[in-house]
Design an enzyme around this catalytic site. Sequence first.
Site, PDB file in Angstrom:
ATOM      1  N   GLN A   1       3.464   7.919  -5.251  1.00  0.00           N
ATOM      2  CA  GLN A   1       4.446   7.083  -4.792  1.00  0.00           C
ATOM      3  C   GLN A   1       4.371   5.625  -5.540  1.00  0.00           C
ATOM      4  O   GLN A   1       3.250   5.462  -6.234  1.00  0.00           O
ATOM      5  CB  GLN A   1       3.950   6.632  -3.277  1.00  0.00           C
ATOM      6  CG  GLN A   1       3.985   7.908  -2.305  1.00  0.00           C
ATOM      7  CD  GLN A   1       3.507   7.801  -0.962  1.00  0.00           C
ATOM      8  OE1 GLN A   1       2.509   7.288  -0.905  1.00  0.00           O
ATOM      9  NE2 GLN A   1       4.311   7.917  -0.067  1.00  0.00           N
TER      10      GLN A   1
ATOM     11  N   ARG B   1       0.765  -1.165   0.179  1.00  0.00           N
ATOM     12  CA  ARG B   1       0.031  -0.108  -0.188  1.00  0.00           C
ATOM     13  C   ARG B   1       0.811   1.075   0.110  1.00  0.00           C
ATOM     14  O   ARG B   1       1.887   1.367   0.762  1.00  0.00           O
ATOM     15  CB  ARG B   1      -0.796   0.125   1.384  1.00  0.00           C
ATOM     16  CG  ARG B   1      -1.797   1.315   1.290  1.00  0.00           C
ATOM     17  CD  ARG B   1      -2.469   1.486   2.748  1.00  0.00           C
ATOM     18  NE  ARG B   1      -1.518   1.826   3.615  1.00  0.00           N
ATOM     19  CZ  ARG B   1      -0.761   3.036   3.855  1.00  0.00           C
ATOM     20  NH1 ARG B   1      -1.022   3.779   3.094  1.00  0.00           N
ATOM     21  NH2 ARG B   1       0.039   3.118   4.898  1.00  0.00           N
ATOM     22  N   VAL B   2       0.701   2.120  -0.755  1.00  0.00           N
ATOM     23  CA  VAL B   2       0.979   3.502  -0.705  1.00  0.00           C
ATOM     24  C   VAL B   2      -0.140   4.494  -0.590  1.00  0.00           C
ATOM     25  O   VAL B   2      -1.266   4.430  -0.915  1.00  0.00           O
ATOM     26  CB  VAL B   2       1.962   3.903  -1.998  1.00  0.00           C
ATOM     27  CG1 VAL B   2       3.267   3.122  -2.120  1.00  0.00           C
ATOM     28  CG2 VAL B   2       1.136   3.902  -3.306  1.00  0.00           C
ATOM     29  N   SER B   3       0.220   5.767  -0.160  1.00  0.00           N
ATOM     30  CA  SER B   3      -0.793   6.766   0.210  1.00  0.00           C
ATOM     31  C   SER B   3      -1.303   7.347  -1.002  1.00  0.00           C
ATOM     32  O   SER B   3      -2.384   7.985  -1.181  1.00  0.00           O
ATOM     33  CB  SER B   3      -0.348   7.702   1.275  1.00  0.00           C
ATOM     34  OG  SER B   3      -0.014   6.930   2.410  1.00  0.00           O
ATOM     35  N   SER B   4      -0.453   7.823  -1.967  1.00  0.00           N
ATOM     36  CA  SER B   4      -0.774   8.572  -3.133  1.00  0.00           C
ATOM     37  C   SER B   4      -0.025   7.979  -4.411  1.00  0.00           C
ATOM     38  O   SER B   4       0.682   7.255  -4.190  1.00  0.00           O
ATOM     39  CB  SER B   4      -0.122   9.998  -2.861  1.00  0.00           C
ATOM     40  OG  SER B   4       1.099  10.036  -2.738  1.00  0.00           O
TER      41      SER B   4
END
Length: 182
Positions: free
Chosen positions: A14, A8-11
Amino acid sequence: MATYGYARVSSSSQSLTIQQEALRAFGCEVVRAETRTGTKFEGRTELETLLQFARTGDRIVVTRIDRLARSIADLAGIVKRMEANGVHLTAIEQPVDTTTAAGRCFLQMLGVFAEFETAIRRERQMEGIAKAKAEGAFKGRKPSIDAVRVKELAASGMGGTAIARELNVSRASVYRLMSATD
């Protein structure tokens, strides 16, 4: 017994690539990935899919605990669901393995630090916004309703509902502006 990876990445700026490669190198047969915030569980469909699909004896692997959750409540809820189904959790870059007492202990400590880090980041952000406002650099978003136009239409005798319809805005916004001028 299967080994599943979760990245998982936030944006969208990334990259998931490093996490996905590490999970595959660890031996994950399936890697699910998504771009979502880790501060809440809602809306994380790939993680939900893994939690529903994994069976007793399976393992879900993340590179770091903060990829799984950024709050103690969410982390505890996710781990509780996994344990209820007999699913184990492993973090590659941290000594987390829920099959051991030490791994479970370290998991709890990392969860505390992940939540603390999020809170500190939020505090710094709020301080920055307050400073920018004080310096006149931050003015917030632009108004979504033309207050002058609302006043003109109200002065011409038009009611709040008609004004809202005319300007394609909510009635509550119109009435709020109308009561502010009284």
